[in-house]
Design a protein around this motif. Sequence first.
Motif, short mmCIF file in Angstrom:
data_model
loop_
_atom_site.label_atom_id
_atom_site.label_comp_id
_atom_site.label_asym_id
_atom_site.label_seq_id
_atom_site.Cartn_x
_atom_site.Cartn_y
_atom_site.Cartn_z
N VAL A 23 -0.75 38.97 24.35
CA VAL A 23 -1.31 40.26 23.97
C VAL A 23 -0.18 41.30 23.92
O VAL A 23 0.50 41.52 24.92
N PRO A 24 0.06 41.95 22.78
CA PRO A 24 1.11 42.97 22.71
C PRO A 24 0.75 44.20 23.54
O PRO A 24 -0.43 44.56 23.65
N SER A 25 1.75 44.85 24.09
CA SER A 25 1.50 46.00 24.96
C SER A 25 0.77 47.12 24.25
O SER A 25 -0.09 47.78 24.83
N PHE A 26 1.07 47.34 22.96
CA PHE A 26 0.42 48.46 22.29
C PHE A 26 -1.06 48.21 22.03
O PHE A 26 -1.86 49.15 21.99
N CYS A 27 -1.46 46.95 21.90
CA CYS A 27 -2.88 46.64 21.76
C CYS A 27 -3.61 46.86 23.08
O CYS A 27 -4.70 47.43 23.11
N ALA A 28 -2.99 46.42 24.18
CA ALA A 28 -3.59 46.62 25.49
C ALA A 28 -3.67 48.11 25.83
O ALA A 28 -4.66 48.58 26.40
N ALA A 29 -2.62 48.86 25.48
CA ALA A 29 -2.61 50.30 25.76
C ALA A 29 -3.67 51.02 24.95
O ALA A 29 -4.36 51.93 25.47
N ALA A 30 -3.85 50.66 23.70
CA ALA A 30 -4.87 51.29 22.87
C ALA A 30 -6.26 51.01 23.43
O ALA A 30 -7.14 51.89 23.44
N ALA A 31 -6.48 49.79 23.91
CA ALA A 31 -7.77 49.46 24.52
C ALA A 31 -8.01 50.30 25.76
O ALA A 31 -9.12 50.79 26.00
N LYS A 32 -6.95 50.48 26.56
CA LYS A 32 -7.05 51.31 27.76
C LYS A 32 -7.43 52.74 27.41
O LYS A 32 -8.17 53.41 28.14
#
Length: 231
Positions: A129-138
Motif C-alpha cells: 500500500v503506497p503511503s499517499f493512499c493510506a494518508a488519503a484514507a486517513k
Amino acid sequence: MKGKLYGVGVGPGDPELMTIKAARIIKECDVIAVPGKIPEESIAFRIARQACPEIDEKLLIGIPMPMTKDEKVLKRSHEEGVLSLKHQLDEGKDTAFLTLGDPTVYSTYLYLHNEIRKGEYEAEIISGVPSFCAAAAKLHMSIGEKDEQIHVIPASYQVEGALGLPGTKVLMKAGKKLPDVKKLLREQNAESVMVENCGMENERIYHGTENIPEDAGYYTLLFVKKRGGEQ
C-alpha cells in the motif's frame, strides 16, 4: 538451483496494511534483506515483525542504502548490495528485500531488482500500500475524482514548476524541503495538508500551510490542491 529475490512492500507503517501475499512471502523466504546496516533498526523490518513474528527465525542481512544524491556513492552502494544479495541467491536461498510502501514508488530497491534480473536470477515485486493512499484514507479525502489529475512529485528535488500543475499534487518525502515548499504554497495560495509518519506511532497531521512546521521527518508527504477545488 539459485534462490529467488522478492522485493516486498510492507506498506506505509500500520502492520495491518501489509498484504496477505507479503506476509506469506516473508514466512516462506530463507533470508530477509533490509535497507540499512542494522536490520533490526529498520522501520520496514519493525513493521513486518509485527505482522510476521516468524521473521526473527530468519537470516537477516543489512543492505546499506545511503541518503545521498552523489552518483558515485550510490553506484558503489548499489553494487555492494547486489553482490550481497547474489551471495544468498547463489546458495539457493530465497530472499525477501523489505521496503516501505510499494517497491515501485521512489524505492531504492528497484536499482537492485533490475541489476539482479540482468543475471541468471529470478526476481519478483510484491506490491504494498503506497503511503499517499493510506494518508488519503486517513484524511477521508479523494486524491482524484472525475477528470482530476494526480501528480506524484519527489519533494527533495525542484517542485516549483510541479506545483503549478492542475489537480492534486502529492509531494513525497518533503521533510527537508518544508521551508521552501511552504514559501511556494503561500505564494500560490494553495490548500495543503501534511501527513508525517503515516500509520506509525508518531503520526502527525497538519491542515493548512500556516500550520505546517518548518521541519519534519523523512517520511513526510503533502497533498496540495487549488483553493476551492479549482483545476
